[in-house]
Design a protein around this motif. Structure first.
Motif, PDB file in Angstrom:
ATOM      1  N   ASP A   1       0.851  -1.262  -0.030  1.00 35.11           N
ATOM      2  CA  ASP A   1       0.143   0.001  -0.029  1.00 35.11           C
ATOM      3  C   ASP A   1       0.691   1.326   0.119  1.00 35.11           C
ATOM      4  N   ALA A   2       2.198   1.079   0.118  1.00 37.29           N
ATOM      5  CA  ALA A   2       2.914   2.352  -0.063  1.00 37.29           C
ATOM      6  C   ALA A   2       3.595   2.814  -1.320  1.00 37.29           C
ATOM      7  N   VAL A   3       3.914   3.683  -1.526  1.00 36.23           N
ATOM      8  CA  VAL A   3       4.647   3.884  -2.781  1.00 36.23           C
ATOM      9  C   VAL A   3       6.238   3.351  -2.914  1.00 36.23           C
ATOM     10  N   LEU A   4       6.688   3.505  -1.491  1.00 34.25           N
ATOM     11  CA  LEU A   4       7.962   2.947  -1.322  1.00 34.25           C
ATOM     12  C   LEU A   4       8.081   2.620   0.257  1.00 34.25           C
ATOM     13  N   GLY A   5       8.676   1.466   0.095  1.00 32.06           N
ATOM     14  CA  GLY A   5       8.723   0.747   1.849  1.00 32.06           C
ATOM     15  C   GLY A   5      10.138   0.963   2.351  1.00 32.06           C
ATOM     16  N   VAL A   6      10.524  -0.167   3.125  1.00 35.75           N
ATOM     17  CA  VAL A   6      11.813  -0.044   3.689  1.00 35.75           C
ATOM     18  C   VAL A   6      12.775   0.015   2.644  1.00 35.75           C
ATOM     19  N   GLY A   7      13.888   0.618   3.057  1.00 35.28           N
ATOM     20  CA  GLY A   7      15.136   0.698   1.910  1.00 35.28           C
ATOM     21  C   GLY A   7      15.790   1.913   1.436  1.00 35.28           C
ATOM     22  N   ASP A   8      15.061   3.009   1.582  1.00 37.34           N
ATOM     23  CA  ASP A   8      15.385   4.191   1.069  1.00 37.34           C
ATOM     24  C   ASP A   8      15.569   5.149   2.450  1.00 37.34           C
ATOM     25  N   ASP A   9      15.876   6.442   2.150  1.00 39.33           N
ATOM     26  CA  ASP A   9      15.859   7.317   3.201  1.00 39.33           C
ATOM     27  C   ASP A   9      14.607   7.608   3.774  1.00 39.33           C
ATOM     28  N   CYS A  10      13.494   7.754   2.902  1.00 36.60           N
ATOM     29  CA  CYS A  10      12.338   7.642   3.637  1.00 36.60           C
ATOM     30  C   CYS A  10      11.585   6.778   3.062  1.00 36.60           C
ATOM     31  N   ALA A  11      10.403   6.529   3.536  1.00 32.83           N
ATOM     32  CA  ALA A  11       9.463   5.891   2.738  1.00 32.83           C
ATOM     33  C   ALA A  11       8.300   6.537   1.993  1.00 32.83           C
ATOM     34  N   LEU A  12       7.686   6.430   1.049  1.00 32.47           N
ATOM     35  CA  LEU A  12       6.720   7.277   0.349  1.00 32.47           C
ATOM     36  C   LEU A  12       5.245   6.974   0.619  1.00 32.47           C
ATOM     37  N   ILE A  13       4.342   7.327   0.864  1.00 31.97           N
ATOM     38  CA  ILE A  13       2.904   6.884   1.103  1.00 31.97           C
ATOM     39  C   ILE A  13       2.258   8.043   0.306  1.00 31.97           C
ATOM     40  N   ALA A  14       1.043   7.682  -0.306  1.00 31.24           N
ATOM     41  CA  ALA A  14      -0.084   8.493  -1.104  1.00 31.24           C
ATOM     42  C   ALA A  14      -1.370   8.273  -0.117  1.00 31.24           C
ATOM     43  N   PRO A  15      -1.626   9.364   0.648  1.00 34.14           N
ATOM     44  CA  PRO A  15      -2.618   9.291   1.418  1.00 34.14           C
ATOM     45  C   PRO A  15      -3.839   9.021   0.635  1.00 34.14           C
ATOM     46  N   THR A  16      -5.127   8.277   1.045  1.00 33.14           N
ATOM     47  CA  THR A  16      -6.209   8.228   0.291  1.00 33.14           C
ATOM     48  C   THR A  16      -6.776   9.659   0.321  1.00 33.14           C
ATOM     49  N   PRO A  17      -7.116  10.191  -1.118  1.00 33.05           N
ATOM     50  CA  PRO A  17      -7.555  11.551  -1.165  1.00 33.05           C
ATOM     51  C   PRO A  17      -8.815  11.918  -0.160  1.00 33.05           C
ATOM     52  N   GLY A  18      -8.495  13.155   0.260  1.00 32.70           N
ATOM     53  CA  GLY A  18      -9.843  13.432   1.106  1.00 32.70           C
ATOM     54  C   GLY A  18      -9.554  13.081   2.757  1.00 32.70           C
TER      55      GLY A  18
END
Ligand code: ADP
Ligand code: MG
Length: 327
Positions: free
Chosen positions: A18-35
């Motif tokens: 469900d994440a754009v990018l998980g463990v392994g980089d400097d940050c994780a990336l998530i796209a919250p459900t709009p609204g």
């Protein structure tokens, strides 16, 4: 001896679909459900204070996730993501294996993706978990939303986890069958996620019981600037604690014992039928235990505004709950 990155790869890296990018980089990336609004909380657990180093690693992992999910439940938020920071005295792989089993087991049950964290060496086993959930705008169950006239409700039963601890510490004597019932409440608490979600739009204020029923209800009273009347004899007790209800040590567990992770919530009186239906749907006891009252002139909210009655007689509390700097 495995290094930091071996440990992260082996024990803490799981798919995060469900994440754009998980463990392994400097940050994780998530796209919250709009609204949606994000509900974010963090909780720390320290060996010797929140658990014993001798507790099973799986139960420590479960509890680290459970206490955080419980905070999301208390806000009516749907759990989405978590981060885990861990300080370890040594790279104990047997511990990590068991810990990860309990931690990710509960994460998976609620669809939580673990998207990052930090791993370091430290003197005391210390865990810090951050959770991120989602709630529709304006629908979160806030502590400041109780209104005079509201019913006060409690889920499940109160005092079992504290009774297990009191038994272990020799402050309360449980029979074997009672202890068998109480210990899982202490070691593998159940976060009331489904209840929290169902209470959106139904309850006004909510809190999870982590420090003790009286203290946690007191937080609602203080933040909402209201008082409350609570009927001790109505408080929901397990079969294990019911026979001990007149013992002061048991009363202390029920009113001031921590670690129940039940929800205390307030709702207007016209919601009683809906809440009773919900209890049946969730197969979870939901008990009406009191009423929110207006404050008298000069009275302050919080512990002071709480009137505790036992069959109509005023009852005094030796202590309201657990405080890390006063206990
Ligand atoms: P940085 O040096 O950028 O802080 P780290 O080397 O600490 O990154 O961590 C590498 C990656 O592993 C990061 O994506 C981090 O979020 C993740 N990570 C580290 N420890 C844990 C852990 N205990 N659980 C989950 N992810 C972790
Ligand atoms: Mg780091």
């Amino acid at each position: 001896m495995p290094g930091e990155f071996d440990l992260i790869a082996k024990y803490f890296t799981r798919p995060a679909p469900d994440a754009v990018l998980g463990v392994g980089d400097d940050c994780a990336l998530i796209a919250p459900t709009p609204g949606m609004e994000l509900a974010i909380s963090t909780d720390m657990l320290i060996a010797g204070r929140h658990f014993m180093p001798s507790d099973g690693p799986g139960t420590i992992g479960h509890k680290a996730m459970a206490v955080n999910l419980s905070d999301l439940a208390a806000m009516g938020a749907r759990p989405r993501f978590a981060l885990l920071s861990i300080a370890l005295p040594e790279a104990d792989e047997k511990f990590l294996q068991g810990f990860a089993g309990g931690f990710f087991g509960l994460a998976q049950k609620y669809g939580v993706n673990v998207i990052g964290g930090d791993t370091t060496r430290g003197g005391l086993l210390t865990l810090s978990v951050t959770v991120i959930g989602e709630v529709p705008p304006g629908r979160a169950l806030r502590r400041d939303a109780a209104r005079p006239g509201d019913d006060i409700w409690v889920s499940g039963t109160l005092g079992d986890a504290a009774a297990a601890l009191a038994h272990h510490q020799g402050r309360l004597r449980l029979e074997t069958a009672q202890a068998v019932q109480c210990f899982p409440r202490l070691f593998v608490p159940t976060p009331r996620i489904e209840l929290g979600l169902a209470l959106r739009g139904l309850a006004h204020a909510a809190i999870d019981v982590s420090d003790g029923f009286a203290a946690d209800l007191g937080h609602i009273l203080e933040r909402s600037n209201v008082g409350a009347e609570v009927w001790f004899e109505q408080l929901p007790l397990s079969d294990a604690l019911a026979p001990l209800v007149n013992e002061p040590a048991a009363q202390d567990c029920i009113l001031a014992g921590g670690d129940d992770y039940e929800l205390v919530f307030t709702a207007s009186t016209d919601k009683r039928d809906q809440i009773a239906t919900l209890a049946t749907q969730l197969d979870l006891r939901l008990t009406r235990v009191g009423q929110i009252t207006p404050l008298s002139p000069g009275e302050r909210g919080g512990g002071e505004g709480l009137r505790l009655l036992n069959r109509g007689e005023p009852m005094t509390l030796a202590r309201a709950g657990f405080d890390h700097f006063q206990s």
